[in-house]
Each structure stands twice: as C-alpha cells, then as structure tokens.
Design a protein around this motif. Sequence first.
Motif, PDB file in Angstrom:
ATOM      1  N   THR A  73     128.452  26.419 -20.262  1.00  0.00           N
ATOM      2  CA  THR A  73     128.644  25.289 -20.106  1.00  0.00           C
ATOM      3  C   THR A  73     127.479  24.830 -21.202  1.00  0.00           C
ATOM      4  O   THR A  73     126.583  25.255 -20.336  1.00  0.00           O
ATOM      5  CB  THR A  73     129.479  24.361 -19.700  1.00  0.00           C
ATOM      6  OG1 THR A  73     130.751  25.006 -19.043  1.00  0.00           O
ATOM      7  CG2 THR A  73     129.996  22.994 -20.318  1.00  0.00           C
ATOM      8  N   ASN A  81     129.947  19.168 -16.526  1.00  0.00           N
ATOM      9  CA  ASN A  81     130.387  18.772 -15.878  1.00  0.00           C
ATOM     10  C   ASN A  81     132.022  17.252 -16.600  1.00  0.00           C
ATOM     11  O   ASN A  81     131.676  15.833 -16.549  1.00  0.00           O
ATOM     12  CB  ASN A  81     129.471  17.337 -15.437  1.00  0.00           C
ATOM     13  CG  ASN A  81     129.671  17.339 -13.720  1.00  0.00           C
ATOM     14  OD1 ASN A  81     131.475  17.274 -13.240  1.00  0.00           O
ATOM     15  ND2 ASN A  81     129.516  15.879 -12.873  1.00  0.00           N
ATOM     16  N   GLY A 131     134.327  18.860 -17.309  1.00  0.00           N
ATOM     17  CA  GLY A 131     135.649  20.087 -17.654  1.00  0.00           C
ATOM     18  C   GLY A 131     135.486  21.241 -17.940  1.00  0.00           C
ATOM     19  O   GLY A 131     136.892  21.955 -17.952  1.00  0.00           O
ATOM     20  N   GLY A 138     133.998  23.958 -17.941  1.00  0.00           N
ATOM     21  CA  GLY A 138     133.125  25.154 -16.963  1.00  0.00           C
ATOM     22  C   GLY A 138     134.946  25.276 -16.628  1.00  0.00           C
ATOM     23  O   GLY A 138     135.489  26.248 -16.656  1.00  0.00           O
ATOM     24  N   SER A 139     135.612  24.363 -16.257  1.00  0.00           N
ATOM     25  CA  SER A 139     136.796  24.447 -15.596  1.00  0.00           C
ATOM     26  C   SER A 139     138.196  25.069 -16.354  1.00  0.00           C
ATOM     27  O   SER A 139     139.057  25.340 -16.276  1.00  0.00           O
ATOM     28  CB  SER A 139     137.691  23.089 -15.073  1.00  0.00           C
ATOM     29  OG  SER A 139     136.134  22.770 -14.058  1.00  0.00           O
ATOM     30  N   ASN A 182     123.422  28.467  -6.416  1.00  0.00           N
ATOM     31  CA  ASN A 182     124.346  27.474  -7.350  1.00  0.00           C
ATOM     32  C   ASN A 182     125.226  27.565  -6.955  1.00  0.00           C
ATOM     33  O   ASN A 182     126.752  27.216  -7.394  1.00  0.00           O
ATOM     34  CB  ASN A 182     124.825  28.855  -8.772  1.00  0.00           C
ATOM     35  CG  ASN A 182     125.108  27.988 -10.013  1.00  0.00           C
ATOM     36  OD1 ASN A 182     125.659  27.209 -10.457  1.00  0.00           O
ATOM     37  ND2 ASN A 182     124.845  29.240 -10.650  1.00  0.00           N
TER      38      ASN A 182
HETATM   39  C1  LIG Z   1     128.631  26.350 -13.423  1.00  0.00           C
HETATM   40  C2  LIG Z   1     129.172  25.410 -14.887  1.00  0.00           C
HETATM   41  C3  LIG Z   1     129.947  26.667 -15.609  1.00  0.00           C
HETATM   42  C4  LIG Z   1     130.281  24.760 -14.437  1.00  0.00           C
HETATM   43  O1  LIG Z   1     130.719  24.249 -15.793  1.00  0.00           O
HETATM   44  P1  LIG Z   1     130.975  22.410 -16.258  1.00  0.00           P
HETATM   45  O2  LIG Z   1     131.896  22.219 -18.142  1.00  0.00           O
HETATM   46  O3  LIG Z   1     130.405  21.984 -15.904  1.00  0.00           O
HETATM   47  O4  LIG Z   1     132.624  22.710 -14.994  1.00  0.00           O
HETATM   48  P2  LIG Z   1     133.395  21.158 -14.786  1.00  0.00           P
HETATM   49  O5  LIG Z   1     132.946  20.282 -15.655  1.00  0.00           O
HETATM   50  O6  LIG Z   1     134.842  21.849 -15.067  1.00  0.00           O
HETATM   51  O7  LIG Z   1     132.964  21.029 -13.361  1.00  0.00           O
HETATM   52  C5  LIG Z   1     133.966  22.379 -12.771  1.00  0.00           C
HETATM   53  C6  LIG Z   1     133.378  21.971 -11.222  1.00  0.00           C
HETATM   54  O8  LIG Z   1     131.947  22.335 -10.870  1.00  0.00           O
HETATM   55  C7  LIG Z   1     131.732  21.181  -9.895  1.00  0.00           C
HETATM   56  N1  LIG Z   1     130.317  20.653 -10.978  1.00  0.00           N
HETATM   57  C8  LIG Z   1     130.226  20.316 -12.363  1.00  0.00           C
HETATM   58  N2  LIG Z   1     129.058  19.931 -12.468  1.00  0.00           N
HETATM   59  C9  LIG Z   1     128.613  19.321 -11.108  1.00  0.00           C
HETATM   60  C10 LIG Z   1     127.001  19.035 -10.364  1.00  0.00           C
HETATM   61  N3  LIG Z   1     126.906  18.072 -11.228  1.00  0.00           N
HETATM   62  N4  LIG Z   1     127.152  19.032  -9.039  1.00  0.00           N
HETATM   63  C11 LIG Z   1     127.592  18.905  -8.345  1.00  0.00           C
HETATM   64  N5  LIG Z   1     128.843  19.942  -8.541  1.00  0.00           N
HETATM   65  C12 LIG Z   1     128.940  19.938  -9.606  1.00  0.00           C
HETATM   66  C13 LIG Z   1     132.894  20.230  -9.822  1.00  0.00           C
HETATM   67  O9  LIG Z   1     133.185  21.040  -8.111  1.00  0.00           O
HETATM   68  C14 LIG Z   1     133.499  20.145 -10.447  1.00  0.00           C
HETATM   69  O10 LIG Z   1     134.652  20.157 -10.678  1.00  0.00           O
HETATM   70  P3  LIG Z   1     135.487  18.516 -10.547  1.00  0.00           P
HETATM   71  O11 LIG Z   1     134.656  17.641 -11.369  1.00  0.00           O
HETATM   72  O12 LIG Z   1     136.740  18.788 -10.363  1.00  0.00           O
HETATM   73  O13 LIG Z   1     135.054  17.732  -8.967  1.00  0.00           O
HETATM   74  C15 LIG Z   1     128.083  24.792 -15.387  1.00  0.00           C
HETATM   75  O14 LIG Z   1     127.140  24.044 -15.064  1.00  0.00           O
HETATM   76  C16 LIG Z   1     126.755  26.528 -16.050  1.00  0.00           C
HETATM   77  O15 LIG Z   1     127.012  26.687 -17.506  1.00  0.00           O
HETATM   78  N6  LIG Z   1     125.987  26.252 -15.190  1.00  0.00           N
HETATM   79  C17 LIG Z   1     124.782  27.796 -15.621  1.00  0.00           C
HETATM   80  C18 LIG Z   1     125.978  29.248 -15.763  1.00  0.00           C
HETATM   81  C19 LIG Z   1     125.649  29.627 -14.501  1.00  0.00           C
HETATM   82  O16 LIG Z   1     125.441  29.118 -13.390  1.00  0.00           O
HETATM   83  N7  LIG Z   1     127.297  29.759 -14.521  1.00  0.00           N
HETATM   84  C20 LIG Z   1     128.393  30.620 -13.658  1.00  0.00           C
HETATM   85  C21 LIG Z   1     127.119  31.893 -13.121  1.00  0.00           C
HETATM   86  S1  LIG Z   1     127.978  32.663 -11.815  1.00  0.00           S
END
Ligand SMILES: CC(C)(COP(=O)(O)OP(=O)(O)OC[C@H]1O[C@@H](n2cnc3c(N)ncnc32)[C@H](O)[C@@H]1OP(=O)(O)O)[C@@H](O)C(=O)NCCC(=O)NCCS
Length: 146
Positions: free
Chosen positions: A73, A79, A81, A83-84, A110
């Motif tokens: 994302t 954070n 939604g 990624g979900s 991670n």
């Molecule tokens: C991992 C990633 C894709 C999540 O994307 P996102 O758009 O933030 O995800 P969401 O907002 O849908 O959050 C999904 C879940 O992640 C967790 N989450 C998101 N942000 C969080 C934070 N700051 N701290 C703890 N948990 C968190 C929660 O479980 C959340 O679910 P919930 O909101 O229903 O409780 C994003 O952090 C990212 O791009 N990270 C860098 C790339 C990466 O590491 N990718 C994975 C490689 S395997």
Amino acid sequence: MDIDISYMNIEDLEEIKDVLISDFDDFWSYNILKGELEALNSKYFVARYLGEIVGFAGIKIIDLEAEVMNIVTRKDKRNLGIGSLLLEKLILVSKDLGLNEIYLEVNSKNCVAISLYEKFKFEKIGIRKKYYNGNDAMIMRKKFIY
Ligand SMILES: CC(C)(COP(=O)(O)OP(=O)(O)OC[C@H]1O[C@@H](n2cnc3c(N)ncnc32)[C@H](O)[C@@H]1OP(=O)(O)O)[C@@H](O)C(=O)NCCC(=O)NCCS
C-alpha cells in the motif's frame, strides 16, 4: 473510502515507476515488476483511490497453488483497509480458479503484514532461517475448502 481494484497492466506500472521506491516499497524494482506482469502465470491487481494508484499486489500460480509475490500500500494510505481489499482480491481470484491453497513468505519481523495475513486466516506453517538479511522468513498458508 471508495477503492477500485482492477487488473494491473504495464501502463499502471509506468504510472508509478518514478515513485515506486519512495512511495511504495523498496524491494520490488520496476524491472522485476515488469517481468512479473509479463509472466503468463502471474496475476496482479492495482488499487486506485480518486484515480490514483494507492496499492498493488500479485500472485504467481504454480500447479494448484498461488504464491503471494507482493502486496503493498502507498505509504501515505496505510492502515485504511487497502491491503485488506487487495488480499481479499487475491484470495477470491485464487478460489475462482479452483486452486487448493494460497501461501507466502513474510519477514518474521513484519508484524503489520503478519497481522494482515492472520486476519484472513493464513496459518504459520514453517520458518526459513536467516532468509531476509539475517531475519527469518515465515511461511504462511491458507487452504481453500470448497
Ligand atoms: C502490509 C501492508 C500491505 C498492509 O497494508 P494496509 O493497507 O495498511 O492494510 P490494512 O489497512 O488493510 O490493514 C490490514 C491489517 O493489517 C494490520 N495493520 C495495519 N496497520 C497496522 C499497524 N500500523 N500496526 C499493526 N497492525 C496493523 C491490522 O491487522 C489490519 O487489520 P484491521 O485494521 O482490520 O485490524 C502495508 O503495511 C505495506 O505496504 N507494507 C510494506 C510492504 C510489505 O511489507 N508487504 C508485505 C510483504 S510480505
């Protein structure tokens, strides 16, 4: 938030080429992603908000298994939604194809990504020691029941 998820193509990649490393993540280069988009067994999706690309994710399909190759994302939209929604799409597409499971490798440090996968009922099935620059890789899997 009105997020639109659609198939990712090379034009989408060109759109984010210059900000890929600064705004998204630093381990997927343009060239690697281009190769992924061209691969016949890969499926990539892009998330757009107000017309702008705010995330992307992809799987590679081998036999009856899908491997999550990446999910990211845009840094300023985390954070919320997105990624979900992307992961949900990868799961739905894999199920529509009748695959047996979807799996991935994630850096064991991670925590955010791991909690995203746990939210979608992925289970930890193994560890690869010192896989990422000294950090362990966790292998997580979600089996499909039809
Ligand atoms: C991992 C990633 C894709 C999540 O994307 P996102 O758009 O933030 O995800 P969401 O907002 O849908 O959050 C999904 C879940 O992640 C967790 N989450 C998101 N942000 C969080 C934070 N700051 N701290 C703890 N948990 C968190 C929660 O479980 C959340 O679910 P919930 O909101 O229903 O409780 C994003 O952090 C990212 O791009 N990270 C860098 C790339 C990466 O590491 N990718 C994975 C490689 S395997």
